[in-house]
Design an enzyme around this catalytic site. Structure first.
Site, short mmCIF file in Angstrom:
data_model
loop_
_atom_site.label_atom_id
_atom_site.label_comp_id
_atom_site.label_asym_id
_atom_site.label_seq_id
_atom_site.Cartn_x
_atom_site.Cartn_y
_atom_site.Cartn_z
N LYS A 123 -10.03 89.08 8.75
CA LYS A 123 -10.28 89.97 7.60
C LYS A 123 -9.00 90.13 6.83
O LYS A 123 -7.90 90.13 7.39
CB LYS A 123 -10.76 91.35 8.07
CG LYS A 123 -11.59 92.07 7.04
CD LYS A 123 -13.01 91.51 7.00
CE LYS A 123 -13.88 92.19 5.98
NZ LYS A 123 -15.29 91.84 6.15
P1 NAD Z 1 -19.40 95.87 -3.08
O1 NAD Z 1 -18.02 96.07 -3.55
O2 NAD Z 1 -20.25 94.86 -3.75
O3 NAD Z 1 -20.18 97.27 -3.13
C1 NAD Z 1 -19.71 98.40 -2.49
C2 NAD Z 1 -20.59 99.56 -2.93
O4 NAD Z 1 -20.26 100.71 -2.18
C3 NAD Z 1 -20.42 99.91 -4.41
O5 NAD Z 1 -21.63 100.38 -4.93
C4 NAD Z 1 -19.41 101.07 -4.33
O6 NAD Z 1 -19.48 101.91 -5.46
C5 NAD Z 1 -19.92 101.76 -3.08
N1 NAD Z 1 -18.95 102.62 -2.44
C6 NAD Z 1 -17.65 102.35 -2.14
N2 NAD Z 1 -17.09 103.43 -1.57
C7 NAD Z 1 -18.06 104.37 -1.50
C8 NAD Z 1 -18.12 105.69 -1.02
N3 NAD Z 1 -17.05 106.27 -0.48
N4 NAD Z 1 -19.29 106.35 -1.10
C9 NAD Z 1 -20.39 105.78 -1.64
N5 NAD Z 1 -20.40 104.54 -2.10
C10 NAD Z 1 -19.24 103.85 -2.03
O7 NAD Z 1 -19.30 95.59 -1.50
P2 NAD Z 1 -20.36 94.88 -0.59
O8 NAD Z 1 -20.02 93.44 -0.53
O9 NAD Z 1 -21.73 95.32 -0.98
O10 NAD Z 1 -19.95 95.49 0.82
C11 NAD Z 1 -20.43 96.75 1.27
C12 NAD Z 1 -20.25 96.86 2.77
O11 NAD Z 1 -20.96 95.79 3.39
C13 NAD Z 1 -18.81 96.74 3.27
O12 NAD Z 1 -18.69 97.51 4.45
C14 NAD Z 1 -18.71 95.27 3.64
O13 NAD Z 1 -17.68 95.05 4.60
C15 NAD Z 1 -20.08 95.04 4.21
N6 NAD Z 1 -20.54 93.65 4.23
C16 NAD Z 1 -20.57 92.91 3.09
C17 NAD Z 1 -21.06 91.60 3.16
C18 NAD Z 1 -21.18 90.75 1.93
O14 NAD Z 1 -21.72 89.63 2.04
N7 NAD Z 1 -20.76 91.19 0.76
C19 NAD Z 1 -21.47 91.07 4.37
C20 NAD Z 1 -21.45 91.87 5.51
C21 NAD Z 1 -20.99 93.18 5.42
#
Ligand code: NAD
Length: 433
Positions: A123
Site C-alpha cells: 500500500k
Molecule cells: P474514493 O476516493 O473514490 O471515494 C471515497 C469516498 O468516501 C468519497 O465519497 C469521500 O467523500 C468519502 N469519504 C472520505 N472520507 C470520509 C469520511 N470521513 N466520512 C464520510 N465519507 C468520507 O475511494 P474508493 O476507491 O471508493 O475507496 C473507498 C474505500 O474502499 C477505501 O477504504 C478503500 O481503501 C476501499 N477500497 C477501494 C477499492 C477500489 O477498487 N477503489 C477496492 C477495495 C477497497
C-alpha cells in the site's frame, strides 16, 4: 536561487499517534493475532508475518501552480511478497500515515490470499489535500512520487492500483513515469488504468460488483431476499457509488448516503444514478433534492437491513456498534470496523462480511488486468465478470465452510483461510535461514 524555487513550506511527517487514538496497524495486528493463535503458527512464521517486509518513506518537491515549491511526503509499504508481487492501492490524503499504510498493506496480503491470487500485499500514500490541488499539481505529484518509489515497484515486484482520491488517470501517470524510466511502455506496473492503456474491462465497477456477489451469497446464507431491502452507504466514491447502483437496480431502497462533506437521508429512497450526476457537477452528495441532512454517526445507527461502509477506516467504532440495526454489514472500505466494534456486532448477531473478502472484487479484476497486460492479450467484459463472479463466490463459500466448521465469526474465518495460506507458502519456501 530565484524566489520561485525556494522551499518555504514542508508537509510534516506525522508523529506516531498516542496509544489511545485509533491506530490502524494495531487493529490489523490484533486481527492477525487471532488467526495466528488459532492456527498455532510457528513462532518464526508469526514474527515474520506480523510486520511488513519493507516500509519506504519518501520526500519530494513539487512546484505548485502559483510558483511556490512544496515538499510532500509519501510511503510505500510491502507487507508480503511471499505469494507474489506486492499488490495494493495508492491513496492521496491529508491524514495518510505510515501506520495506515502498514495496516492497509497487511490487509492486502490477507485479501489476496483469501481470493487465492498470486500476490502479496502492499500500500502507498502521499500526504496531500487532493481536493485543494489542481490537475496539473496532482499530475506532477504523482510522477515525482512514482520516481521516488520506482526502485521497489514493477510488474514482478509491486503493482500499485487506485485507492481513495486516486483513479484511472492517476494510474496512467504512474505507468508513464515508470515507463519513461524503463524506456518502453510497461502497462503491467499498475492496475486500474484507462482501458485504452491496458486497463481491464470491468475494472471501474469491480469492487462494487464483488461486494454485490458477496451480498447475494450472504443473503442466501441468511435465507433473505435482496429485493426491497433498505441500504445505508457511508462514502460515495468508486466503491460506494458502484455498489449503490447495483443494489438499486436489484430493487433495494437506499435510504442514506454520506461523503466527506456531509450526508443525505430519504425514507422514500435515493436514486444513485441521479445522485452520481449531482456528484459529477458539485463534487458532493450534499443537498440532493428530496433528502434531509444526515451525518456518518447517525447513518451507522439507522434502521436498515444492509449497512455498507465504503469510505475510510475505523468509522464503525465501539461507541457506535451497539446502535447498529442492520442485519448485514458489508465492508466496502478497508478496515471500517474496529476490533472492539466487531466483537459487539458479532454478539448482536450481525453478519459482518469482512473487508478482506467483501471488497476483494477490485484486486481480483486487478489480477486479471495484470495477467492481460503481461500477455498483451485482453478479455471481454463478459469474460472478466464471469471470472470475478466465480472467484468471489468460491472464496465466500470457503470462508463460510471454515466459519461453520470451527464456529468462528466470519472475519476470523477469513483470516484463518488467508493467514493459513500465506504461512504454508512461507514454510514451503524454507525462508528460515
Ligand atoms: P474514493 O476516493 O473514490 O471515494 C471515497 C469516498 O468516501 C468519497 O465519497 C469521500 O467523500 C468519502 N469519504 C472520505 N472520507 C470520509 C469520511 N470521513 N466520512 C464520510 N465519507 C468520507 O475511494 P474508493 O476507491 O471508493 O475507496 C473507498 C474505500 O474502499 C477505501 O477504504 C478503500 O481503501 C476501499 N477500497 C477501494 C477499492 C477500489 O477498487 N477503489 C477496492 C477495495 C477497497
Amino acid at each position: 536561487m530565484p524566489e520561485k524555487a525556494k522551499i518555504h513550506y514542508i508537509h510534516p511527517v506525522p508523529e506516531p499517534k498516542p496509544a489511545e487514538e485509533y491506530d490502524p496497524f494495531f487493529e490489523a495486528t490484533m486481527q492477525f493475532e487471532k488467526a495466528a493463535n488459532f492456527l498455532d503458527l510457528d513462532p518464526w512464521i508469526y514474527q515474520r508475518l506480523k510486520y511488513p517486509e519493507r516500509e519506504l518513506t519518501v520526500h519530494f518537491p513539487i512546484t505548485m501552480d502559483d510558483g511556490r515549491v512544496e515538499v510532500f511526503s509519501g510511503f510505500r509499504v510491502q507487507h508480503s511478497t511471499v505469494r507474489g508481487p506486492a499488490k495494493g492501492g495508492i491513496r492521496f490524503s491529508p491524514n495518510a500515515s505510515l501506520s495506515e499504510c502498514k495496516a492497509l498493506a497487511t490487509w492486502m496480503t490477507w485479501k489476496c490470499a483469501v481470493l487465492d491470487l498470486p500476490f502479496g500485499g502492499g500500500k502507498g500514500a502521499v500526504i496531500c489535500d487532493p481536493l485543494r490541488m489542481s490537475e496539473n499539481e496532482l499530475r506532477k505529484l504523482t510522477k515525482e512520487y512514482t520516481l521516488a518509489i520506482r526502485d521497489i515497484i514493477g510488474p514482478y515486484k509491486d503493482v500499485p492500483a487506485p485507492d481513495m482520491f486516486t483513479n484511472a488517470q492517476t494510474m496512467a501517470w504512474i505507468a508513464d513515469a515508470y515507463s519513461q524510466a524503463c524506456g518502453y511502455l510497461e502497462p503491467a506496473v499498475v492496475t486500474g488504468k484507462p482501458v485504452h492503456l491496458g486497463g481491464s474491462q470491468g475494472r471501474a465497477m469491480a469492487t462494487g460488483l464483488g461486494l454485490y456477489f458477496v451480498l447475494e451469497e450472504a443473503l442466501k446464507y441468511l435465507g433473505m431476499n435482496l429485493q426491497g431491502r433498505t441500504v445505508a452507504i457511508l462514502g460515495f466514491g468508486n466503491v460506494g457509488s458502484s455498489i449503490a447502483k447495483l443494489v438499486h437496480k436489484a430493487g433495494c431502497r437506499i435510504i442514506a448516503v454520506t461523503d466527506i462533506f456531509g450526508g443525505i437521508y430519504s425514507e422514500k429512497g435515493i436514486d444513485p444514478f441521479e445522485l452520481e450526476k449531482q456528484v459529477k457537477q458539485t463534487g458532493s452528495v450534499v443537498n440532493f433534492p428530496g433528502t434531509e441532512p444526515v451525518d456518518n454517526e447517525s447513518l451507522i445507527a439507522l434502521d436498515c437491513d444492509i449497512l455498507i461502509p465504503a469510505a475510510t477506516e475505523g468509522q464503525i467504532h465501539k461507541g457506535k456498534a451497539s446502535q447498529v440495526k442492520a442485519r448485514i454489514v458489508l465492508e466496502g472500505a478497508n478496515g471500517p470496523t474496529t476490533n472492539e466494534a466487531d466483537r459487539i456486532l458479532v454478539e448482536k448477531g450481525v453478519l459482518v462480511c469482512p473487508d478482506i473478502l467483501a471488497n476483494a472484487g477490485g484486486v481480483t479484476v486487478s489480477y486479471l488486468e495484470w495477467v492481460q497486460d503481461l500477455q498483451r492479450y485482453f478479455f471481454t467484459e463478459e469474460e472478466v465478470v464471469d471470472k470475478l463472479e466465480k472467484k468471489m463466490k468460491r472464496a465466500f463459500h470457503e470462508v463460510i465452510d471454515i466459519m461453520e466448521k470451527n464456529k468462528l465469526p466470519m472475519r476470523e474465518a477469513a483470516y484463518v483461510l488467508a493467514v493459513g495460506r500465506v504461512a504454508e507458502s512461507l514454510k514451503a519456501l524454507g525462508r528460515a535461514a
